[in-house]
Design an enzyme around this catalytic site. Sequence first.
Site, PDB file in Angstrom:
ATOM      1  N   HIS A 227       0.523  -1.184  -0.085  1.00 18.86           N
ATOM      2  CA  HIS A 227       0.018  -0.243  -0.562  1.00 18.86           C
ATOM      3  C   HIS A 227       0.767   1.018  -0.189  1.00 18.86           C
ATOM      4  O   HIS A 227       2.194   1.214   0.912  1.00 18.86           O
ATOM      5  CB  HIS A 227      -0.687   0.089   1.109  1.00 18.86           C
ATOM      6  CG  HIS A 227      -0.130   0.094   2.471  1.00 18.86           C
ATOM      7  ND1 HIS A 227       0.563  -1.127   3.229  1.00 18.86           N
ATOM      8  CD2 HIS A 227      -0.003   1.398   3.723  1.00 18.86           C
ATOM      9  CE1 HIS A 227       0.907  -0.639   4.242  1.00 18.86           C
ATOM     10  NE2 HIS A 227       0.801   0.904   4.212  1.00 18.86           N
ATOM     11  N   SER A 229       2.764   4.550   0.800  1.00 19.01           N
ATOM     12  CA  SER A 229       2.636   5.773   2.298  1.00 19.01           C
ATOM     13  C   SER A 229       3.928   6.370   1.916  1.00 19.01           C
ATOM     14  O   SER A 229       4.187   6.719   1.029  1.00 19.01           O
ATOM     15  CB  SER A 229       2.820   4.743   3.839  1.00 19.01           C
ATOM     16  OG  SER A 229       3.098   5.371   4.406  1.00 19.01           O
TER      17      SER A 229
END
Length: 520
Positions: A227, A229
């Site tokens: 994911h 970030s």
Amino acid sequence: MCPQESSFQPFQFLLVVGLPVASVLLLLQCLRWRCSRWLPGACREPDDTEEPVPPSAPPPEYEAPRQCPPATLPEVAAFYQELHTPTQGQTVTRQLMHKLLVFTAREVDHRGGFLMLQDTGISLLIPPGAVAVGRQERVSLILVWDLTDAPSLSRGQGLVSPVVACGPHGASFLKPCTLTFKHCAQQPSHARTYSSNTTLLDAKVWKPLGRPGAHTSRDECRILLSHFSLYTCVLEAPVGQAARKWLQLAMFCSPLAPGQTHLQLRVYFLNNTPCALQWALTNERPHGGRLRGPCQLFDFTGARGDQCLKLKYISEGWENVDDSSSQLVPHLHIWHGKCPFRSFCFRRKAANENEDCSALTNEIIVTMHTFQDGLETKYMEILRFQASEEESWAAPPPLAQPPPCNRLPPELFEQLQMLLEPYSITGNDWRRLASHLGLCGMKIRFLSCQRSPAAAILQLFEEQNGSLLELHYLMTSMERLDCASAIQKYLSQTPRDSPASARSGAGAQENQGLELDEKL
């Protein structure tokens, strides 16, 4: 003396001595009562307006984050909307919400996509199948030039990479995406990637991402993302081992113009990453500073002291304006990647009545030494700087007529790079090509410190506007028939009426006898 007078002596003594003593005791009691209110932990009255003593300022090595007014919801929404708006393949540098950011954004579908920040060595690959068929996702790649977003480091930790953000925050895909950025650690096994699972505007919470060396190669970090970030890389040497990283020393100054009385020279101590140099270029642009000469590599260790910069020589006709010829850079400013610089200011000497200095001051030559405290005799870098009024860089060509620059086809460029990169015992590699292009020994030694010397020398050939036929002739004269064959194969596949063929033919006609200009 009469008895009546002697009867009043004790009373007079009390009046003369007792009253002052009582007054002093009363004053001390009042002071004691008043001072008790100032003692730590004492109760304070509500109407007490005395200001508390401000806390001591933090040392310069640990700068406190800037206190900015809280952002409103519309401002936050506009901030993220601009970051995620497609930039049509362009790299944008902008100040947003008190942060200096470099970013690019695009829409990605099931075919995947590739994002790259120009001249920074940072890229993001979204593989095919990462996005479901029929869907489109907006993704962004962001370089954060705000030093307050970097991790809080100890004295034993060093920052060796930029802070990179992938957006939108928290986005996940069906297949892992690959984030790539450069680092400057000398031992890749000592470099550890960190991640902060927060947005750009939130307080950062940095945590290690795997063990040291898990995501690092010789000079690159490569992370498979589940994911999106924030990410960076920190140097953490094991106990008993010295932590070291590569610096690049970059010198900047404004052009030397006729009649100019003063000249300021600035030396930056940067991480040896492309984005650190781009930061210095961006920082110098408003002041008219230009990079003077190639950057020089420096071996910086975390176990030593501050960096010293000493002025050793100034050419005739100039003098140092500064009070001292030696300047120090705090160790942690460099170790924690704060991109510090030090400057010297020089001025022309006034000519005597019987002396003409005009011939001496139309150029300036400066020599400086730099070393870490305690290593002056063991390790030293020599910085040489030279500028003259006649140089072309002092008067750049107008933007309306940029100088032409031929580019080699990408696939041929990569093939020649692979063939010329390996060192040959006879020296018949990229070094021989550098000699044919007019480079001297010192410049060849500098190129050997680059990540890819072969790529650097091929780029130089492009900047000299060489044609493919010229390069084919050079490879044949060098007896590098493998490179000549690769060029000949590409030329045979290029149509006669194509721009590349026309350009090569024109280059061959103009350069009969082949003698390349020595521009370096």
